[in-house]
Design a protein around this motif. Structure first.
Motif, PDB file in Angstrom:
ATOM      1  N   SER A  79       0.832  -1.195   0.000  1.00 51.07           N
ATOM      2  CA  SER A  79       0.000   0.000   0.000  1.00 51.07           C
ATOM      3  C   SER A  79       0.866   1.245   0.000  1.00 51.07           C
ATOM      4  CB  SER A  79      -0.921   0.029   1.230  1.00 51.07           C
ATOM      5  OG  SER A  79      -1.638   1.248   1.297  1.00 51.07           O
ATOM      6  N   GLY A  80       0.684   2.092  -1.018  1.00 46.95           N
ATOM      7  CA  GLY A  80       1.418   3.348  -1.072  1.00 46.95           C
ATOM      8  C   GLY A  80       1.073   4.279   0.067  1.00 46.95           C
ATOM      9  N   ALA A  81      -0.100   4.084   0.681  1.00 44.26           N
ATOM     10  CA  ALA A  81      -0.515   4.948   1.792  1.00 44.26           C
ATOM     11  C   ALA A  81       0.386   4.799   3.005  1.00 44.26           C
ATOM     12  CB  ALA A  81      -1.963   4.631   2.183  1.00 44.26           C
ATOM     13  N   ASN A  82       1.201   3.738   3.043  1.00 45.56           N
ATOM     14  CA  ASN A  82       2.105   3.527   4.179  1.00 45.56           C
ATOM     15  C   ASN A  82       3.429   4.265   4.033  1.00 45.56           C
ATOM     16  OD1 ASN A  82       0.350   1.790   5.607  1.00 45.56           O
ATOM     17  ND2 ASN A  82       0.995   0.051   4.357  1.00 45.56           N
ATOM     18  N   LEU A  83       3.589   5.032   2.944  1.00 46.92           N
ATOM     19  CA  LEU A  83       4.827   5.769   2.705  1.00 46.92           C
ATOM     20  C   LEU A  83       4.768   7.168   3.305  1.00 46.92           C
ATOM     21  CD1 LEU A  83       5.334   4.865  -1.061  1.00 46.92           C
ATOM     22  CD2 LEU A  83       6.665   3.979   0.860  1.00 46.92           C
ATOM     23  N   SER A  84       5.924   7.663   3.719  1.00 46.30           N
ATOM     24  CA  SER A  84       6.039   9.037   4.222  1.00 46.30           C
ATOM     25  C   SER A  84       7.428   9.556   3.873  1.00 46.30           C
ATOM     26  CB  SER A  84       5.815   9.100   5.740  1.00 46.30           C
ATOM     27  OG  SER A  84       6.810   8.349   6.420  1.00 46.30           O
ATOM     28  N   LEU A  85       7.530  10.883   3.794  1.00 42.73           N
ATOM     29  CA  LEU A  85       8.815  11.512   3.477  1.00 42.73           C
ATOM     30  C   LEU A  85       8.951  12.787   4.288  1.00 42.73           C
ATOM     31  CD1 LEU A  85      11.409  11.993   1.863  1.00 42.73           C
ATOM     32  CD2 LEU A  85      10.004  12.918   0.011  1.00 42.73           C
ATOM     33  N   SER A  86      10.028  12.890   5.056  1.00 37.54           N
ATOM     34  CA  SER A  86      10.319  14.086   5.840  1.00 37.54           C
ATOM     35  C   SER A  86      11.367  14.907   5.081  1.00 37.54           C
ATOM     36  CB  SER A  86      10.846  13.708   7.227  1.00 37.54           C
ATOM     37  OG  SER A  86      11.195  14.859   7.962  1.00 37.54           O
ATOM     38  N   PRO A  87      10.986  16.033   4.444  1.00 35.13           N
ATOM     39  CA  PRO A  87      11.927  16.794   3.609  1.00 35.13           C
ATOM     40  C   PRO A  87      12.851  17.700   4.418  1.00 35.13           C
ATOM     41  CG  PRO A  87       9.786  17.846   3.561  1.00 35.13           C
ATOM     42  CD  PRO A  87       9.625  16.610   4.412  1.00 35.13           C
ATOM     43  N   THR A  88      13.600  17.080   5.328  1.00 34.40           N
ATOM     44  CA  THR A  88      14.603  17.784   6.115  1.00 34.40           C
ATOM     45  C   THR A  88      15.893  16.971   6.058  1.00 34.40           C
ATOM     46  OG1 THR A  88      13.925  16.626   8.143  1.00 34.40           O
ATOM     47  CG2 THR A  88      12.880  18.751   7.702  1.00 34.40           C
ATOM     48  N   VAL A  89      17.038  17.617   6.273  1.00 33.63           N
ATOM     49  CA  VAL A  89      18.311  16.900   6.233  1.00 33.63           C
ATOM     50  C   VAL A  89      18.288  15.787   7.276  1.00 33.63           C
ATOM     51  CG1 VAL A  89      20.791  17.082   6.624  1.00 33.63           C
ATOM     52  CG2 VAL A  89      19.597  18.891   5.373  1.00 33.63           C
ATOM     53  N   GLY A  90      18.582  14.576   6.844  1.00 30.33           N
ATOM     54  CA  GLY A  90      18.506  13.418   7.715  1.00 30.33           C
ATOM     55  C   GLY A  90      17.130  12.797   7.764  1.00 30.33           C
ATOM     56  N   GLY A  91      16.164  13.421   7.094  1.00 31.15           N
ATOM     57  CA  GLY A  91      14.798  12.909   7.089  1.00 31.15           C
ATOM     58  C   GLY A  91      14.698  11.579   6.356  1.00 31.15           C
ATOM     59  N   CYS A  92      13.618  10.863   6.609  1.00 28.03           N
ATOM     60  CA  CYS A  92      13.459   9.509   6.086  1.00 28.03           C
ATOM     61  C   CYS A  92      12.354   9.426   5.039  1.00 28.03           C
ATOM     62  CB  CYS A  92      13.127   8.565   7.241  1.00 28.03           C
ATOM     63  SG  CYS A  92      12.997   6.821   6.764  1.00 28.03           S
ATOM     64  N   PHE A  93      12.655   8.766   3.929  1.00 24.35           N
ATOM     65  CA  PHE A  93      11.632   8.299   3.007  1.00 24.35           C
ATOM     66  C   PHE A  93      11.365   6.877   3.456  1.00 24.35           C
ATOM     67  CE2 PHE A  93      10.843   6.713  -1.609  1.00 24.35           C
ATOM     68  CZ  PHE A  93       9.472   6.658  -1.366  1.00 24.35           C
ATOM     69  N   CYS A  94      10.301   6.706   4.220  1.00 25.00           N
ATOM     70  CA  CYS A  94      10.077   5.463   4.950  1.00 25.00           C
ATOM     71  C   CYS A  94       8.745   4.831   4.590  1.00 25.00           C
ATOM     72  CB  CYS A  94      10.109   5.721   6.458  1.00 25.00           C
ATOM     73  SG  CYS A  94      11.765   6.015   7.113  1.00 25.00           S
ATOM     74  N   GLU A  95       8.627   3.563   4.940  1.00 23.03           N
ATOM     75  CA  GLU A  95       7.391   2.815   4.756  1.00 23.03           C
ATOM     76  C   GLU A  95       7.088   2.062   6.040  1.00 23.03           C
ATOM     77  OE1 GLU A  95       5.553  -0.739   1.887  1.00 23.03           O
ATOM     78  OE2 GLU A  95       7.483   0.214   1.413  1.00 23.03           O
ATOM     79  N   ARG A  96       5.853   2.166   6.488  1.00 23.20           N
ATOM     80  CA  ARG A  96       5.416   1.515   7.718  1.00 23.20           C
ATOM     81  C   ARG A  96       4.769   0.175   7.378  1.00 23.20           C
ATOM     82  NH1 ARG A  96       0.592   1.371  10.716  1.00 23.20           N
ATOM     83  NH2 ARG A  96      -0.427   2.519   9.025  1.00 23.20           N
TER      84      ARG A  96
END
Length: 253
Positions: free
Chosen positions: A66-83
């Protein structure tokens, strides 16, 4: 198993492509991919959409389905993550799993976002991947350029995996462009108010409502339903395909 599904999804079916999508360079130790698209939105609007991948990324190219489980924090060190939500029937104390797809290493809001990481099945290999996502204002909106540079040691054959990754990223930038088009469609102008001292003209009774037999308006091209249907079709097709051949012994998962 999840990596096998993702590899199959990379190779599955035809997908819509943006204005330009290509493998610009490749060798025995890596490859470079470039994707571009133009959208009728400001760089700020494009940035907001691009940094919200859960709203547009294809579910077929996720580990959780599910793409809805993705998130991206647009800050240095931030994570493009999936739960990874706990499976049904799991104990209440069981923690959710997840994956870090990429890490943010450079940020210029509304202009450049750069991430480091090996996407999808490339994560199991000894690879470094750098994705630069650049935005440039144009007379009609924003020009988007993605460049993904991958290098290191992997057991996939470059001439097989590079075109597959190219198709995958081409699909994502197309879905992003469709999401931006959907979210920036201008609303219909309000009806003009009657002039002072003059009552509005009476309307015929049958004009007050649309005929009961009128067909519903079609969904906007590239909308959520279309994207989800396309993602599900690609996912189903992926289950019937074998993964690309690897060099050496495949990893255990």
């Amino acid at each position: 198993m999840r990596n096998t599904v993702l590899v199959g999804a990379l190779l599955a079916g035809a997908i819509a492509t943006p204005a330009s999508a290509e493998v610009t360079a490749q060798s025995d130790v890596g490859f470079v991919i470039r994707e571009v698209a133009d959208v009728a939105a400001t760089p700020a609007e494009t940035w907001r959409a691009m940094t919200t991948p859960g709203a547009w990324w294809s579910s077929a190219h996720t580990f959780s389905g599910s793409g809805a489980n993705l998130s991206l924090s647009p800050t240095v060190g931030g994570c493009f993550c999936e739960r990874f939500p706990p499976p049904k029937g799991a104990p209440a104390t069981q923690q959710a799993g997840g994956v870090q797809h990429m890490r943010v290493i450079y940020v210029e809001p509304n202009r450049v976002l750069r991430l480091s990481g090996a996407l999808g099945p490339l994560q199991s290999e000894a690879l470094t991947g750098t994705l630069t996502m650049a935005l440039r204002a144009t007379d009609t909106g924003t020009h988007i350029t993605w460049e993904y540079v991958v290098g290191g040691y992997m057991r996939y054959k470059v001439d097989q995996i590079a075109p597959a990754v190219d198709r995958m990223l081409a699909e994502q930038i197309s879905l992003l462009a469709a999401q931006i088009a959907k979210s920036t469609t201008p609303a219909a102008p309000p009806a003009a108010a009657p002039k002072p001292g003059k009552a509005p003209a009476a309307q015929p009774a049958k004009a007050a409502a649309a005929p009961a037999s009128a067909a519903p308006a079609p969904a906007a091209p590239g909308g959520d339903d279309a994207a989800n249907d396309a993602a599900r079709a690609a996912f189903d097709a992926a289950l019937k395909k074998a993964p690309p051949k690897r060099q050496g012994t495949p990893p255990r998962h």
